[in-house]
Motif scaffolding. Structure first.
Motif, short mmCIF file in Angstrom:
data_model
loop_
_atom_site.label_atom_id
_atom_site.label_comp_id
_atom_site.label_asym_id
_atom_site.label_seq_id
_atom_site.Cartn_x
_atom_site.Cartn_y
_atom_site.Cartn_z
N GLN A 199 43.94 81.06 26.55
CA GLN A 199 43.28 81.10 27.85
C GLN A 199 42.81 79.70 28.22
OE1 GLN A 199 42.93 82.08 30.80
NE2 GLN A 199 41.84 84.03 30.57
N ASN A 200 42.85 79.39 29.51
CA ASN A 200 42.28 78.13 29.99
C ASN A 200 40.79 78.10 29.65
OD1 ASN A 200 41.42 75.88 31.40
ND2 ASN A 200 42.33 76.48 33.35
N ASP A 230 38.45 79.98 35.82
CA ASP A 230 37.58 80.45 36.90
C ASP A 230 38.40 81.45 37.71
OD1 ASP A 230 35.98 80.94 39.07
OD2 ASP A 230 35.92 78.87 39.78
N ILE A 231 38.09 82.73 37.60
CA ILE A 231 38.91 83.73 38.27
C ILE A 231 38.72 83.73 39.79
CG2 ILE A 231 39.10 85.24 36.28
CD1 ILE A 231 36.91 86.94 37.37
N ASN A 232 37.83 82.89 40.31
CA ASN A 232 37.67 82.74 41.75
C ASN A 232 38.03 81.33 42.22
OD1 ASN A 232 36.65 85.38 42.05
ND2 ASN A 232 34.61 84.72 41.44
N CYS A 233 38.90 80.64 41.52
CA CYS A 233 39.09 79.21 41.76
C CYS A 233 39.75 78.89 43.10
CB CYS A 233 39.88 78.58 40.62
SG CYS A 233 41.58 79.18 40.48
N PRO A 283 44.96 73.96 37.01
CA PRO A 283 44.27 74.35 35.78
C PRO A 283 43.01 73.54 35.51
CG PRO A 283 46.64 74.27 35.40
CD PRO A 283 46.39 73.69 36.77
N ASP A 284 42.97 72.29 35.98
CA ASP A 284 41.76 71.49 35.79
C ASP A 284 40.58 72.02 36.60
OD1 ASP A 284 43.07 69.80 34.05
OD2 ASP A 284 43.60 68.34 35.61
N LYS A 285 40.87 72.86 37.60
CA LYS A 285 39.82 73.46 38.42
C LYS A 285 39.70 74.96 38.17
CE LYS A 285 40.21 69.91 41.99
NZ LYS A 285 40.45 69.62 43.42
N GLY A 286 40.25 75.43 37.07
CA GLY A 286 40.04 76.81 36.67
C GLY A 286 41.21 77.74 36.82
N ALA A 287 42.33 77.28 37.38
CA ALA A 287 43.50 78.14 37.53
C ALA A 287 44.16 78.40 36.18
CB ALA A 287 44.51 77.51 38.48
N PRO A 288 44.93 79.46 36.07
CA PRO A 288 45.60 79.75 34.80
C PRO A 288 46.52 78.63 34.34
CG PRO A 288 45.69 81.65 36.27
CD PRO A 288 45.19 80.51 37.08
N LEU A 289 46.67 78.51 33.04
CA LEU A 289 47.63 77.58 32.48
C LEU A 289 49.05 78.05 32.82
CD1 LEU A 289 46.09 77.15 28.91
CD2 LEU A 289 45.77 75.64 30.90
#
Length: 459
Positions: A374-375, A379-382, A387-393
């Motif tokens: 998991q990243n 952040d599930i509301n990104c 990915p550096d701002k919370g999106a999935p890898l």
């Protein structure tokens, strides 16, 4: 655009003359594929023979890798067979995005060792259109197929637009695969859809089995994208699939999007695994794991949802037909407090069942995947695809979403429901193929696996 015409015994000169008389978008017939694809009749009046199989006369067979710089249109009544290991590369730097428009039938005969591949020369999403089927397309088989980098926006010269398929206005991209014949049949099995710019699949009619697939990295932050988008007129068994990083929904299940005379959709959706979906639309509260609307009435059970925004949701005014649906039990896991809050009882637009298993605190009921990273900053509301701002890898094919021994998700599922197609779906175009090599031999029946009393997919 190449319009394929494979009438038995057609002479090349006559075919060329016919196509030269047609409009400028109707290029010469693809007997010019013979040298590249080995689909010449080998002298028999009954079959077309390659090193892999014998096919019905009049078929089109692609035996070798093919590069498309313009769209291909398979006419009604014509069957295209693509043999194991063939790669179809769609050029990206063209004026009109390449599409494969199936007005007839398509059989992709991949195997585990030799999948059929649809890709682009630039290896970037939105490089080509997709596989778009027509209203008279009878059978489509996608077995062990890798489909990537599709989702381009058509133009008014595009084959799909000219045939009035999927879009009647130019307002966005097409899905990687679209089927629309209410009386037709399709199967998507053992396949890998990834890095497609819009919806991975979109159905406005058809009888189908979708089983044993991976749908990864679906859609884009601007336009969204579902992994499996179902409208009216479908009968579907959907099981044992892994859906990772669908930026709007893993499943969008609806009875909208078709004529009122089209029958309502029936579907069983079970034992699927949904991971890191729905991050795109937190501001307007749309999207998430699973969205049911417009009188949809699915059987939706035994599914495992992991770190996806929300759980099961519906619009306030036109949600699921709750009386005729079965939407529990399912398994919902959240590793963050935000995730727990968004799928809690009373959350906006959520559907709650006491019989579901849900994390009440962050990290509770971890299903214990065998291998998944998991990243760390997930952040599930990104709302951004970074990915550096919370999106999935980016999806890693080395990951294993099966469950470790001792997982709490290994029990609690149900098996007391019937599949739509308990005996499978026959594809008669497959039955007519005589495979010469037992390693490539394939059945002509496809069925979804029996439900398992666990949650999630097993691959």
């Amino acid at each position: 655009m190449k319009k394929i015409n494979t009438m038995a015994g057609m002479l090349l000169a006559a075919a060329t003359a016919m196509f030269l008389a047609s409009c400028e978008n109707d290029n010469i017939n693809p007997y010019d594929y013979i040298g590249n694809n080995g689909n010449a009749n080998q002298g028999s009046t009954n079959v077309i023979k390659t090193t892999v199989a014998e096919y019905p006369v009049g078929s089109l067979v692609w035996s070798n890798d093919t590069t498309l710089s313009e769209s291909v249109e398979i006419p009604v009544g014509t069957s295209l067979y693509i043999e194991p290991g063939v790669t179809v590369t769609c050029k990206a730097d063209v004026q009109v995005p390449v599409e494969v428009v199936v007005l007839g039938n398509l059989y992709c005969l991949g195997t585990a060792e030799k999948p059929v591949t649809f890709t682009s020369d630039c290896k970037k999403p939105e490089a080509w259109g997709g596989i778009i089927c027509g209203y008279n397309s009878e059978e489509v088989v996608l077995n062990h197929v890798d489909i990537a980098y599709a989702g381009a926006t058509p133009t008014e010269s595009s084959a799909s637009f000219q045939n009035k398929l999927f879009k009647t206005t130019i307002d966005g991209g097409v899905p990687a695969f679209h089927f629309c014949n209410v009386n037709g049949k399709f199967v998507i099995a053992n396949s890998f859809f990834h890095d497609n710019y819009n919806d991975q699949t979109y159905f406005t009619g058809g009888n189908g089995v979708i089983a044993g697939n991976i749908f990864a990295d679906s859609g884009n932050a601007a336009d969204g994208g579902e992994a499996i988008n179902v409208k009216a007129g479908c009968k579907l068994d959907v099981a044992n699939n892994v859906i990772y990083n669908a930026c709007t929904n893993a499943f969008k299940l609806s009875n909208a999007g078709n004529s009122e005379v089209v029958p309502l959709t029936d579907m069983t959706v079970y034992n699927n695994t949904i991971v890191d979906c729905g991050w795109r639309r937190s501001k307007n509260k749309k999207g998430g794991s699973v969205w049911v609307e417009k009188a949809a009435r699915p059987v939706f059970v035994n599914n495992l949802c992991y770190d996806s925004r929300f759980g099961l949701k519906q619009p306030k005014q036109d949600g699921a037909d709750m009386e005729h649906s079965r939407l529990t039990p399912n398994y919902y896991y959240a590793s963050t407090a935000t995730g727990v809050e968004q799928m809690a009882k009373g959350a906006s637009l959520s559907i709650w069942f006491d019989t579901d298993i849900k994390s009440a605190t962050a990290g509770q009921f971890d299903p214990l995947f065998k291998l998944f990273k998991q990243n760390a900053g997930m952040d599930i509301n990104c709302e951004v695809d970074d990915p550096d701002k919370g999106a999935p890898l980016a999806f890693d094919k080395a990951w294993n979403f099966d469950l470790q021994q001792g997982s709490p998700a290994l029990s609690g599922g149900v098996t007391d429901f019937a599949r739509i197609f308990p005996n499978g779906i026959p594809f008669f175009g497959m039955k007519r193929v005589n495979f010469l090599d037992s390693a490539n031999d394939q059945n002509y029946y496809f069925s979804a696996p029996l439900p398992q009393p666990r949650f999630g997919a097993w691959l």
